[in-house]
Write an enzyme that holds these catalytic residues in place. Structure first.
Site, PDB file in Angstrom:
ATOM      1  N   GLU A 519       0.894  -1.128   0.001  1.00  0.00           N
ATOM      2  CA  GLU A 519       0.072   0.048   0.041  1.00  0.00           C
ATOM      3  C   GLU A 519       0.829   1.317  -0.043  1.00  0.00           C
ATOM      4  O   GLU A 519       0.520   2.114   0.953  1.00  0.00           O
ATOM      5  CB  GLU A 519      -1.013  -0.028   1.082  1.00  0.00           C
ATOM      6  CG  GLU A 519      -1.979  -1.109   1.083  1.00  0.00           C
ATOM      7  CD  GLU A 519      -2.860  -1.268   2.136  1.00  0.00           C
ATOM      8  OE1 GLU A 519      -4.151  -1.666   2.079  1.00  0.00           O
ATOM      9  OE2 GLU A 519      -2.953  -0.522   3.212  1.00  0.00           O
ATOM     10  N   VAL A 520       1.794   1.278  -0.833  1.00  0.00           N
ATOM     11  CA  VAL A 520       2.300   2.570  -1.116  1.00  0.00           C
ATOM     12  C   VAL A 520       1.909   3.446  -2.244  1.00  0.00           C
ATOM     13  O   VAL A 520       1.596   3.000  -3.208  1.00  0.00           O
ATOM     14  CB  VAL A 520       3.999   2.383  -1.594  1.00  0.00           C
ATOM     15  CG1 VAL A 520       4.636   3.674  -1.877  1.00  0.00           C
ATOM     16  CG2 VAL A 520       4.856   1.587  -0.451  1.00  0.00           C
TER      17      VAL A 520
END
Length: 847
Positions: A519-520
């Site tokens: 989840e960057v």
């Protein structure tokens, strides 16, 4: 992995409002009542929610028209309805919002109320998604937040356009469950590979010694300690003995975790080739004990004669605990390790940091816990992090603040090692790292004030001149480490080396460190001068997308240099690729042969076969499917049922019916709880023989956004965890491999009945007392009117259904349901366990 979508939050409906002139006095925060009510789950026939927040002034002084802010945690989509205008809501960061009165707001007199309607994106299915954590801040004292203790969440009432689970739905779902006599159930759990009962019995007393050679002494001591809680006295542990004994003996040729258990009238024999095998044999002996024996001290316990040969299906049987979002004390962690050991789970994935907290003391970097381990009201994050997930303004809140000292962590490692549980620590990077980033900012500022510029910059995790704009899935705008900085790798090496030293001091094994990697958000690093310099000077980095491979390539080299392998969420082994005009994630061949172990959570939204694709590509895969193993998801679609629901609803059956090597075969419902058409899975990639060899095990994660106490943790964990334990240990059941669908359904119904009877009649009664007792969830009863009578049933036979006919809440003294109820009117039913604890009541009208 852990999407927290902008789900429907509240709105504020206009109740009676009274206004008064501003008083020189200020009401105390405890004199302000905040009431939230859900009004419409599909407001204006759109995917949005309308709710209402009512401010009631119970104090003597008026609440002024201005000069204050009300902070709370909710989705940033939570906005005043266009017609409201009396307040505005600002997004601070993460899920922290601030309500500020506008010039249209009028003071609220003593005893008066004012309500405001709000809209928010998505739908609200349960009260867990309501705004929470309210606290008041006065403009003339902006650094102090005062909690609003008087908050009320109103029942759902009539919510339009949404269908919650009904008693009839539950009844129909339970209809195929057979009530199986306890004596006919398999008496060891999880289900052994080979199990048979004999006609013999053995009487166990405290006088029966445990005979074990030195190699098995630790396992013998743990068994003796547990038996003392039942027999009132600890059996002797000795190296030799004759007669009726519990004998722990070595037997060559068995698999590392395999064991044999024989109980006869002459005694008990547990044989294995390793201490781990012996330990699992002792745990099977413990589940063989009658559950009722734990309730009070016993002089003697009768054990049935059994002959068992057993070994696990998977070598990696994992539970992941998130203590970053909300913290759990050390004693609770030790209690969970006891639970894992009982059900033969052997990997504890310890999620120790995230945006909302850093939970492990690293002596070389004290700010990690001094700043990153605390949450409370702050204007700048210099002393602590901002409140999240209803942790409130005070750093003394034990859910938001807390960490494990070095001594605590060593104790946890030693406790796990004695129970043959490997602890995999997670250092979540490069995203989900706000706690670490802010802690290192505080360190930088301290050392700069001391005139130590070089030392101050040694562990910085962000480029101070970075102007990149982004927002993470959890709404943070400053939570991603800059992977171009050399100081980032200095930080990681220091943390890793100190952590490894703790493992060494504990004498605990470590094979891998988990580095997160999920989840960057898009937009990160684009305006970092440090990144631009790296792109200019390093031919392997052409754009910010290449930084992903640059980062994990360096991390991989770091862990390899320490004789470890790299673990992470699925993203560490993926790359973006254009297919048919859209961007998709595919396995990255560059790391496929690097022994990366990936926890693959995503089996939704077009990624249903992602785990199989990665295994076929060469990655070592731990099946962590959100649809079947995310233990923090709500049990069912009910307003009063706590938990998240972005990945669907997860009752006890979801882990149980998971088929590891063909999980789409039993994919039954979508994220809304509606039936799914499995024909859409026919073209998905299947496991190859090679891919099958790369499935190393199963894992159930418990994310803690909504878990603020040990009791809520246990509620979300149990009894779901037992389905995971069964599927990770026991061999493939017959229904999973039966090609004929009708036969498979019949076989499944029988296996499901066996399982839920075992839970209701053996394992939950045991867990009522085991390790001090667990706050497991007690199901809601099923109920339906048929032929003018109320029929009822229960998901877990062995638990008791009681009812009332006068509208009152059922208690342990209410009538027990034993057959159809003829009474007319409103019938209220509730399920009770052996200790008198109950679940939620359901009401059904018999007209």
């Amino acid at each position: 992995m852990k999407y927290l979508l902008s789900v429907a939050f509240c709105s504020i409906s206009t109740f009676t409002s009274c206004f008064a002139q501003v008083d020189n006095q200020k009401p105390e925060a405890q004199e302000l009542q905040v009431t939230w009510e859900l009004l419409d789950n599909y407001y204006q026939n759109k995917n949005q929610t309308l709710s209402a927040v009512t401010l009631t002034n119970t104090g003597k002084a008026a609440l002024p028209a201005k000069g204050w802010s009300l902070y709370f945690n909710a989705s940033p989509s939570f906005k005043p309805k266009e017609t409201a205008g009396a307040v505005k809501v600002e997004h601070v960061n993460g899920d922290l919002l601030r309500l500020v009165p506008t010039e249209k707001f009028e003071s609220i007199a003593s005893g008066a109320s004012q309500s405001i309607e709000f809209t928010s994106a998505g739908r609200l299915v349960n009260f867990s998604q309501a705004p929470d954590g309210f606290y008041l801040v006065w403009d003339d004292n902006p650094e102090v937040g005062v909690p609003v203790k008087n908050t009320v969440k109103k029942p759902a009432g009539s919510v339009s356009n949404d269908s919650f689970v009904s008693p009839e739905t539950i009844y129909n779902k339970n209809r195929n469950i057979q009530d199986i006599p306890a004596e006919k159930l398999t008496k060891v759990f999880p289900t052994p590979a080979q199990y048979s009962e004999t006609n013999q019995t053995f009487t166990l007393t405290a006088a029966v010694p445990i005979v074990a050679e030195n190699a098995f002494r630790s396992e013998a001591d743990i068994l003796a300690t547990h038996l003392a809680t039942i027999l009132g006295k600890q059996p002797a542990v000795q190296s030799s003995g004759k007669g009726k004994v519990i004998c722990l003996q070595k037997k060559k040729g068995l698999q590392p975790e395999a064991y044999e258990l024989q109980v006869s009238s002459n005694g008990i024999i547990i044989a294995a080739s390793t201490p781990a095998g012996i330990f699992y044999g002792t745990q099977s002996l413990i589940t063989l004990l009658p559950p009722a024996a734990l309730a009070t001290t016993q002089k003697a316990v009768s054990l049935p004669g059994v002959d068992i040969t057993d070994a696990p299906r998977f070598g990696h049987r994992a539970f992941m605990l998130d203590v970053a979002r909300n913290f759990q004390p050390k004693q609770q962690v030790l209690k969970i390790l006891d639970l894992m050991a009982l059900y033969k789970l052997n990997v504890f994935h310890f999620h120790l940091n995230d945006d909302e907290g850093w939970r492990l003391e690293i002596p070389a970097l004290p700010e990690l816990t001094q700043v990153g381990g605390k949450r409370g009201h702050t204007l700048n994050d210099k002393k602590n992090l901002v409140p999240s997930y209803a942790s409130g303004p005070n750093v003394s809140n034990t859910a938001g603040s807390g960490f494990y000292s070095k001594a605590d962590f060593i104790e946890i490692l030693q406790y796990a090692k004695a129970r043959h549980i490997r602890v995999i620590p997670e250092i979540e990077t490069p995203g989900h790292a706000r706690a670490a980033i802010k802690a290192m900012d505080a360190r930088y500022e301290r050392l700069m004030q001391e005139g130590k510029k070089q030392e101050a910059e040694q562990y910085l995790l962000r480029d101070l001149n970075d102007q990149s704009a982004y927002r993470s899935v959890q709404h943070w705008k400053d939570n991603v480490i800059d992977v171009s900085l050399p100081s980032t790798y200095d930080f990681l090496e220091t943390v890793v080396d100190e952590m490894l030293q703790m493992y060494k001091m504990a004498g605990a094994p470590i094979e891998t460190i988990h580095f997160g990697g999920d989840e960057v958000p898009s937009g990160v690093w684009e305006k970092s001068p440090s990144v631009q310099a790296l792109i200019k000077n390093d031919p392997s980095v052409n754009n910010t997308g290449d930084l992903w491979f640059y980062y994990f390539g360096k991390v991989n080299k770091m862990v390899k240099a320490r004789n470890l392998y790299l673990s992470g969420w699925e993203e560490i082994g993926l790359r973006k690729e254009k297919q048919n005009g859209r961007t998709v994630y595919v396995p990255n061949p560059d790391f496929a042969d690097e022994n990366f172990h990936v926890d693959v959570w995503n089996n939704l939204w077009g990624a249903e076969d992602l785990a199989y694709k990665m295994a076929n590509a060469g990655y070592k895969v731990v099946l962590t499917n959100v649809t079947n193993f995310y233990l923090d998801l709500a049990y069912q679609k009910d307003y009063d049922e706590p938990g998240l629901f972005w990945g669907g609803f997860l009752d006890v059956d979801k882990p149980f019916y998971f088929i590891p090597f063909d999980y789409t075969k039993n994919f039954k419902e979508d994220t809304n709880g509606d039936p799914v058409d499995r024909s859409k899975f026919k073209n998905l990639q299947k496991l190859t023989v090679f891919g099958k060899s790369n499935i190393v095990g199963l894992q159930g994660p418990l994310w803690s956004e909504k878990i603020t106490s040990p009791e809520r943790m246990e509620y979300m964990l149990l009894p779901k965890l037992l389905g995971l334990a069964e599927r990770a240990w026991a061999k493939d059941p017959a229904w999973a491999t039966e090609p004929d669908e009708a036969k498979s359904v019949k076989l499944y119904n029988q296996a499901w009945s066996d399982f839920v009877n075992t839970l209701g009649k053996r394992e939950l009664p045991r867990l009522t007392y085991y390790a001090g007792g667990f706050n497991y969830r007690i199901p809601t009863p099923g109920a339906k009117v048929e032929d003018g009578k109320v029929q009822a049933n229960v998901q877990l036979p062995g638990l008791t259904v009681r009812y009332t006919t006068d509208g009152t809440e059922p208690t342990t003294k209410s009538k027990e349901y034993t057959g159809p109820i003829s009474a007319k009117g409103s019938i209220k039913l509730k399920v009770f366990d052996v200790k008198g604890r109950s679940g939620r009541a359901v009401t059904i009208d018999n007209k």
